[in-house]
Scaffold this active site. Structure first.
Site, short mmCIF file in Angstrom:
data_model
loop_
_atom_site.label_atom_id
_atom_site.label_comp_id
_atom_site.label_asym_id
_atom_site.label_seq_id
_atom_site.Cartn_x
_atom_site.Cartn_y
_atom_site.Cartn_z
N GLY A 11 -68.40 142.81 13.11
CA GLY A 11 -67.49 142.01 13.94
C GLY A 11 -66.06 142.52 13.82
N ARG A 72 -72.55 147.11 15.57
CA ARG A 72 -73.52 146.86 14.50
C ARG A 72 -74.65 147.85 14.76
NH1 ARG A 72 -72.23 140.95 15.51
NH2 ARG A 72 -70.86 140.43 13.79
N ASP A 103 -70.02 143.55 3.99
CA ASP A 103 -70.82 144.12 2.90
C ASP A 103 -72.04 144.90 3.40
OD1 ASP A 103 -71.92 141.73 3.68
OD2 ASP A 103 -72.40 141.05 1.66
N THR A 126 -63.61 140.71 7.70
CA THR A 126 -64.42 139.72 8.41
C THR A 126 -63.70 138.38 8.39
OG1 THR A 126 -66.42 138.34 8.36
CG2 THR A 126 -65.81 139.37 6.28
N ASP A 128 -65.05 135.69 8.31
CA ASP A 128 -65.84 134.73 7.53
C ASP A 128 -65.32 134.58 6.10
OD1 ASP A 128 -67.31 134.74 9.84
OD2 ASP A 128 -68.96 135.93 9.04
N ASP A 130 -66.27 136.04 3.40
CA ASP A 130 -67.45 135.77 2.56
C ASP A 130 -67.91 137.01 1.80
OD1 ASP A 130 -68.35 137.26 4.69
OD2 ASP A 130 -70.11 136.02 5.09
N ARG A 172 -70.51 131.94 10.07
CA ARG A 172 -71.92 132.18 9.71
C ARG A 172 -72.34 131.18 8.64
NH1 ARG A 172 -74.27 137.12 11.59
NH2 ARG A 172 -72.36 138.28 11.92
O1 F6P Z 1 -69.14 137.71 11.09
C1 F6P Z 1 -68.17 137.38 12.02
C2 F6P Z 1 -68.72 136.45 13.06
O2 F6P Z 1 -67.69 136.16 13.99
C3 F6P Z 1 -69.37 135.17 12.54
O3 F6P Z 1 -68.42 134.19 12.17
C4 F6P Z 1 -70.23 134.77 13.70
O4 F6P Z 1 -71.31 133.97 13.28
C5 F6P Z 1 -70.71 136.10 14.21
O5 F6P Z 1 -69.77 137.08 13.78
C6 F6P Z 1 -70.84 136.18 15.70
O6 F6P Z 1 -71.39 137.40 16.00
P1 F6P Z 1 -71.40 138.05 17.46
O7 F6P Z 1 -70.01 138.51 17.76
O8 F6P Z 1 -72.37 139.16 17.35
O9 F6P Z 1 -71.83 136.96 18.40
#
Ligand code: F6P
Length: 323
Positions: A11, A72, A103, A126, A128, A130, A172
């Site tokens: 992300g 990703r 990670d 990130t 998050d 985390d 997440r």
């Molecule tokens: O890991 C970052 C994040 O924004 C999370 O908070 C969220 O759950 C996820 O990515 C959303 O992923 P995507 O952009 O693939 O929808």
């Protein structure tokens, strides 16, 4: 002195562009030739690796997202594509990489280093927040500020209409964004995956407050909790008797102009990453803990369960009500 590249993985976060800018400037200052890898590990595999100059990074410090794209990559899990990535880097004589990501990306890089000896420095990035071993991940401050501005705005309309607003944050499985946002926005209810809750514990209190003149409720809930935001809103309608609405903040939280803190942290992380690579730290994650930057091994960062700082948890736990 050699060639060095930077890539973004996973992300995107606000802060990646300032990091890319400083990467180019500092690499040059150290006598290195900087390269940009477009679209993360996918770009390594597909050879989207280009030399960078100052003009490539001018005017990006104030922009969210990442100028060089992120991805990703499923293919990077496969040995044959890692070999292809290695061949591309070798052809350009690049033997050092700065990786902005999470990670999962660092685990991928650790494997790549083991197999092919390409040194890397990871910069935790990130919203998050985390990642084990670091108190701060790039992008978190900007995300928190975007959420704060949104909550302040929602509070205005919630109070005008006598409503409950359930605002869902990202994160997440980690409740950090919701926890900090709930506290700093004075939310009546903050729900995160890390803290068990029973809504019935709040019923009597909320009903009493309504009778005493309360006009609205603000609930901040993390996307990882056991119920959907709509279920929480329905509970407000059916059990508390107040009209309710759901606002899912979604990807708004990942964008926006990086805050001063994220710009500065981007500079500090990247500086530290390049210094580490130049001094023989070949497979380290640049962490920020106890207010200092430090290098940690992949074993200290990945494959471990993340926990939010106990002192922060206590601030929410102490006001969590049970049936
Ligand atoms: O890991 C970052 C994040 O924004 C999370 O908070 C969220 O759950 C996820 O990515 C959303 O992923 P995507 O952009 O693939 O929808």
């Amino acid at each position: 002195m050699g060639n060095i590249a930077i890539l973004c993985s996973g992300g995107d976060v606000s802060g990646m562009n300032p990091a890319i800018k400083h990467f180019v400037e500092y690499a040059k200052a150290k006598g290195l030739s900087p390269f940009l890898v477009y679209d993360g590990f996918e770009g390594l595999i597909d050879n989207k690796i280009v030399p960078a100059s100052y003009k490539d990074v001018s005017g990006i410090i104030n922009r969210g997202g990442t100028k060089i794209g992120s991805a990703r990559s499923e293919r990077f899990h496969e040995a044959r594509y890692r070999q292809q990535a290695k061949d591309n880097l070798e052809a350009l004589q690049i033997d050092k990489l700065v990786v902005l990501g999470g990670d999962g990306s660092f685990r991928g890089m650790a494997k790549f280093y083991e197999e092919h000896g390409i040194a890397f420095a990871g910069v935790p990035s990130t919203i998050d927040n985390d990642i084990v071993g670091t108190d701060y991940c790039l992008g978190v401050d900007t995300a928190l500020n975007i959420i704060r501005v949104s909550l302040d705005a929602i509070r205005d309309t919630a109070s005008s209409f006598k409503r409950a607003f359930v605002v869902e944050t990202m994160g997440r499985d980690c409740g950090y964004l919701a926890l900090v946002s709930g506290l700093t926005s004075g939310a009546e209810l903050t729900l995160i995956p890390e803290i068990a809750y029973d809504l019935c514990g709040y019923k009597e209190k909320f009903k009493k407050e309504l009778l005493e003149g309360r006009r609205y409720f603000l609930a901040v809930v993390s996307e990882g909790i056991k119920q959907s935001s709509q279920e929480i809103a329905t509970w407000f309608e059916e059990e508390i008797g107040v009209e309710s609405r759901v606002s899912v903040l979604g990807h708004i939280q990942r964008g926006g102009n990086p805050t001063s803190r994220d710009r500065l942290m981007a500079y500090r992380f990247v500086h530290f990453a390049i210094d580490g690579l130049l001094s023989g730290e070949n497979d380290k994650i640049c962490c920020f803990s106890d207010s200092q930057l430090n290098y940690k091994s992949i074993a200290d960062v990945a494959h471990k369960e993340h926990h939010i700082e106990p002192a922060l948890m206590e601030l929410v736990e102490s006001t969590t009500l049970h049936c």
